[in-house]
Design a protein around this motif. Structure first.
Motif, PDB file in Angstrom:
ATOM      1  N   GLN A 129      -3.506 -12.707  -6.428  1.00  0.00           N
ATOM      2  CA  GLN A 129      -4.845 -13.421  -6.544  1.00  0.00           C
ATOM      3  C   GLN A 129      -4.410 -14.144  -5.067  1.00  0.00           C
ATOM      4  O   GLN A 129      -5.275 -14.231  -4.040  1.00  0.00           O
ATOM      5  N   LYS A 130      -3.136 -14.318  -4.897  1.00  0.00           N
ATOM      6  CA  LYS A 130      -2.173 -15.619  -3.413  1.00  0.00           C
ATOM      7  C   LYS A 130      -2.666 -14.301  -2.380  1.00  0.00           C
ATOM      8  O   LYS A 130      -2.641 -14.610  -1.187  1.00  0.00           O
ATOM      9  N   VAL A 131      -2.532 -12.898  -2.584  1.00  0.00           N
ATOM     10  CA  VAL A 131      -2.277 -11.777  -1.686  1.00  0.00           C
ATOM     11  C   VAL A 131      -3.704 -11.236  -1.220  1.00  0.00           C
ATOM     12  O   VAL A 131      -3.864 -10.357  -0.761  1.00  0.00           O
ATOM     13  N   GLY A 147      -2.572  -1.168   3.654  1.00  0.00           N
ATOM     14  CA  GLY A 147      -2.433  -2.118   4.096  1.00  0.00           C
ATOM     15  C   GLY A 147      -3.074  -3.288   2.716  1.00  0.00           C
ATOM     16  O   GLY A 147      -1.610  -4.118   1.821  1.00  0.00           O
ATOM     17  N   GLU A 148      -3.402  -2.853   1.246  1.00  0.00           N
ATOM     18  CA  GLU A 148      -3.342  -3.320   0.266  1.00  0.00           C
ATOM     19  C   GLU A 148      -1.816  -2.867  -0.487  1.00  0.00           C
ATOM     20  O   GLU A 148      -2.030  -3.531  -1.440  1.00  0.00           O
ATOM     21  N   GLN A 149      -1.312  -2.011  -0.637  1.00  0.00           N
ATOM     22  CA  GLN A 149      -1.020  -0.767  -0.720  1.00  0.00           C
ATOM     23  C   GLN A 149       0.479  -2.533  -0.911  1.00  0.00           C
ATOM     24  O   GLN A 149       1.367  -2.631  -1.330  1.00  0.00           O
ATOM     25  N   GLN A 150       0.851  -3.067   0.583  1.00  0.00           N
ATOM     26  CA  GLN A 150       2.269  -3.442   1.037  1.00  0.00           C
ATOM     27  C   GLN A 150       1.764  -4.921   0.744  1.00  0.00           C
ATOM     28  O   GLN A 150       2.948  -5.516   0.396  1.00  0.00           O
ATOM     29  N   ARG A 151       0.423  -5.268   0.255  1.00  0.00           N
ATOM     30  CA  ARG A 151       0.189  -6.420  -0.194  1.00  0.00           C
ATOM     31  C   ARG A 151       0.678  -6.335  -1.651  1.00  0.00           C
ATOM     32  O   ARG A 151       1.035  -7.765  -2.049  1.00  0.00           O
ATOM     33  N   VAL A 152       0.299  -5.500  -2.738  1.00  0.00           N
ATOM     34  CA  VAL A 152       0.904  -5.132  -4.128  1.00  0.00           C
ATOM     35  C   VAL A 152       2.536  -5.137  -4.064  1.00  0.00           C
ATOM     36  O   VAL A 152       2.612  -6.204  -4.866  1.00  0.00           O
ATOM     37  N   ALA A 153       3.174  -4.255  -2.825  1.00  0.00           N
ATOM     38  CA  ALA A 153       4.365  -4.626  -2.768  1.00  0.00           C
ATOM     39  C   ALA A 153       4.972  -6.243  -2.039  1.00  0.00           C
ATOM     40  O   ALA A 153       5.802  -6.509  -3.257  1.00  0.00           O
ATOM     41  N   GLU A 176      -1.799  -2.182  13.132  1.00  0.00           N
ATOM     42  CA  GLU A 176      -1.359  -3.293  14.621  1.00  0.00           C
ATOM     43  C   GLU A 176      -1.487  -4.622  13.597  1.00  0.00           C
ATOM     44  O   GLU A 176      -1.409  -5.666  12.885  1.00  0.00           O
ATOM     45  N   GLU A 177      -3.573  -4.386  13.213  1.00  0.00           N
ATOM     46  CA  GLU A 177      -3.983  -5.563  12.593  1.00  0.00           C
ATOM     47  C   GLU A 177      -3.816  -5.670  11.485  1.00  0.00           C
ATOM     48  O   GLU A 177      -3.852  -7.009  10.747  1.00  0.00           O
ATOM     49  N   THR A 178      -3.563  -5.360  10.452  1.00  0.00           N
ATOM     50  CA  THR A 178      -2.980  -5.484   8.570  1.00  0.00           C
ATOM     51  C   THR A 178      -1.373  -5.429   9.029  1.00  0.00           C
ATOM     52  O   THR A 178      -1.364  -6.794   8.318  1.00  0.00           O
ATOM     53  N   GLY A 179      -0.675  -5.003   9.544  1.00  0.00           N
ATOM     54  CA  GLY A 179       0.678  -5.468   9.738  1.00  0.00           C
ATOM     55  C   GLY A 179       0.835  -7.075   9.740  1.00  0.00           C
ATOM     56  O   GLY A 179       1.531  -8.009   9.229  1.00  0.00           O
ATOM     57  N   GLU A 180      -0.319  -7.519  10.725  1.00  0.00           N
ATOM     58  CA  GLU A 180       0.060  -9.543  11.064  1.00  0.00           C
ATOM     59  C   GLU A 180      -0.766  -9.540  10.037  1.00  0.00           C
ATOM     60  O   GLU A 180      -0.611 -10.412   9.998  1.00  0.00           O
ATOM     61  N   LYS A 181      -1.866  -9.009   9.178  1.00  0.00           N
ATOM     62  CA  LYS A 181      -1.975  -9.875   7.838  1.00  0.00           C
ATOM     63  C   LYS A 181      -0.875  -9.581   7.126  1.00  0.00           C
ATOM     64  O   LYS A 181      -0.488 -11.269   6.039  1.00  0.00           O
ATOM     65  N   VAL A 182      -0.654  -8.202   6.658  1.00  0.00           N
ATOM     66  CA  VAL A 182       0.492  -8.772   6.044  1.00  0.00           C
ATOM     67  C   VAL A 182       1.782  -9.002   6.166  1.00  0.00           C
ATOM     68  O   VAL A 182       2.465 -10.129   4.970  1.00  0.00           O
ATOM     69  N   ILE A 183       2.673  -9.675   7.093  1.00  0.00           N
ATOM     70  CA  ILE A 183       2.973 -10.617   8.009  1.00  0.00           C
ATOM     71  C   ILE A 183       3.108 -12.088   7.712  1.00  0.00           C
ATOM     72  O   ILE A 183       3.583 -13.023   7.243  1.00  0.00           O
ATOM     73  N   GLN A 184       1.281 -12.244   8.084  1.00  0.00           N
ATOM     74  CA  GLN A 184       1.516 -14.305   7.622  1.00  0.00           C
ATOM     75  C   GLN A 184       0.782 -14.236   6.874  1.00  0.00           C
ATOM     76  O   GLN A 184       2.002 -15.555   5.841  1.00  0.00           O
ATOM     77  N   LEU A 185       0.675 -13.087   5.445  1.00  0.00           N
ATOM     78  CA  LEU A 185       0.778 -13.811   3.775  1.00  0.00           C
ATOM     79  C   LEU A 185       2.193 -13.475   3.166  1.00  0.00           C
ATOM     80  O   LEU A 185       2.519 -14.252   2.846  1.00  0.00           O
ATOM     81  N   THR A 201      13.447  -4.627  11.169  1.00  0.00           N
ATOM     82  CA  THR A 201      12.082  -5.082  12.303  1.00  0.00           C
ATOM     83  C   THR A 201      12.883  -4.499  13.212  1.00  0.00           C
ATOM     84  O   THR A 201      13.634  -4.488  14.254  1.00  0.00           O
ATOM     85  N   HIS A 202      11.707  -3.248  13.906  1.00  0.00           N
ATOM     86  CA  HIS A 202      12.234  -2.874  15.977  1.00  0.00           C
ATOM     87  C   HIS A 202      10.796  -4.177  16.362  1.00  0.00           C
ATOM     88  O   HIS A 202      11.326  -3.520  17.489  1.00  0.00           O
ATOM     89  N   ASP A 203      10.540  -4.845  15.656  1.00  0.00           N
ATOM     90  CA  ASP A 203       8.993  -5.401  16.453  1.00  0.00           C
ATOM     91  C   ASP A 203      10.098  -6.437  16.209  1.00  0.00           C
ATOM     92  O   ASP A 203       9.788  -7.841  15.900  1.00  0.00           O
ATOM     93  N   LEU A 204       9.758  -6.097  18.066  1.00  0.00           N
ATOM     94  CA  LEU A 204      10.692  -8.165  18.896  1.00  0.00           C
ATOM     95  C   LEU A 204       9.819  -9.346  18.284  1.00  0.00           C
ATOM     96  O   LEU A 204      10.506 -10.586  18.535  1.00  0.00           O
ATOM     97  N   ASP A 205       8.671  -9.148  18.334  1.00  0.00           N
ATOM     98  CA  ASP A 205       7.392 -10.395  18.379  1.00  0.00           C
ATOM     99  C   ASP A 205       7.606 -10.870  16.654  1.00  0.00           C
ATOM    100  O   ASP A 205       7.428 -12.366  16.773  1.00  0.00           O
ATOM    101  N   LEU A 206       7.441  -9.925  16.353  1.00  0.00           N
ATOM    102  CA  LEU A 206       7.643 -10.564  14.900  1.00  0.00           C
ATOM    103  C   LEU A 206       9.557 -11.119  14.266  1.00  0.00           C
ATOM    104  O   LEU A 206       9.648 -12.388  13.531  1.00  0.00           O
ATOM    105  N   ALA A 207      10.734 -10.257  14.918  1.00  0.00           N
ATOM    106  CA  ALA A 207      11.651 -11.444  15.031  1.00  0.00           C
ATOM    107  C   ALA A 207      11.877 -12.331  15.600  1.00  0.00           C
ATOM    108  O   ALA A 207      12.811 -13.341  14.978  1.00  0.00           O
TER     109      ALA A 207
END
Length: 230
Positions: A129-131, A147-153, A176-185, A201-207
């Motif tokens: 429910q939280k994700v 994106g849903e699978q990664q939220r289950v993970a 990118e959009e789905t990834g941002e939602k997952v990272i926010q969660l 990560t390879h993503d410096l913005d995420l780092a």
């Protein structure tokens, strides 16, 4: 005084590559405070995923030591290391690694059942429910988007209330959009649980959203810096 949840001391890892020895990690030392957010960055082949596996006790170093949650794990046997991971560690992988024959809820509940938790189903439903997957309890991975699978993970990773969570390229297979939602969660769940978070990560913005960045190149640390996220 803040507790060090992970201490890595003079870590080295070498693999046989034909007739040669390939040094993947060389003299790696750092520590992470309990509750901190930490990222490991570097080009492909720099040793990021190997380092993550050694920190989590999935593999053994050739030299050096890893102390995880107060336990020096090099000396533990396979069963002891597995027991430590089951009780203290969460994982999120690039390719989700959900069990295809289990529903979303069953995938989340499995770690809890392995620990003998009596409220496993209740906790699993609350996490889904939280994700944002309250309507996906009975769906199988093949019926879910990436994106849903990664939220289950994500829900599964937090199910055993880990002291430390290792995320290996958690948005690598997402747009990118789905990834941002997952990272926010991920950051929201992590902050609520007070978990220590280590992201490869390879993503410096995420780092830069973590409190410290460890930069690898050629199996060596070339930078270990605080970020403005502190």
């Amino acid at each position: 005084m803040t507790t060090k949840i992970l201490n890595v001391h003079k870590l080295g890892k070498t693999y046989d590559s034909g007739a040669k020895k390939l040094t993947v990690l060389d003299d790696i030392s750092f520590d992470i405070k309990q509750g901190a957010t930490f990222s490991i960055v570097g080009p492909s082949g720099s040793g990021k995923t190997t380092l993550l596996g050694l920190c989590a006790g999935l593999d053994r170093p050739d030299t050096g030591t890893v102390t995880l949650c107060g336990t020096e794990i090099n000396s533990l046997n396979e069963d002891e290391r597995a027991a430590l991971r089951n009780s203290k560690v969460g994982f999120i992988f690039q390719n989700f690694q959900l069990l295809p024959t289990l529903t979303a809820l069953e995938n989340v509940v499995v770690p809890l059942e392995l620990q003998g938790a009596k409220n496993a189903t209740k906790v699993g439903k609350e996490l889904l429910q939280k994700v944002g997957l309250a309507n996906r309890f009975d769906h199988y991975p093949s019926q879910l988007s990436g994106g849903e699978q990664q939220r289950v993970a994500l829900a599964r990773a937090f199910s055993n209330r880990p002291a430390i969570l290792f995320a290996d390229e958690p948005t690598g297979n997402l747009d990118e959009e789905t990834g941002e939602k997952v990272i926010q969660l991920l950051f929201e769940l992590n902050e609520a649980a007070g978990t220590t978070l280590v992201i490869v990560t390879h993503d410096l913005d995420l780092a830069r959203r973590t409190q410290r960045i460890l930069r690898l190149k050629g199996g060596k640390i070339i930078e270990n810096q605080l970020t403005e996220a502190l």
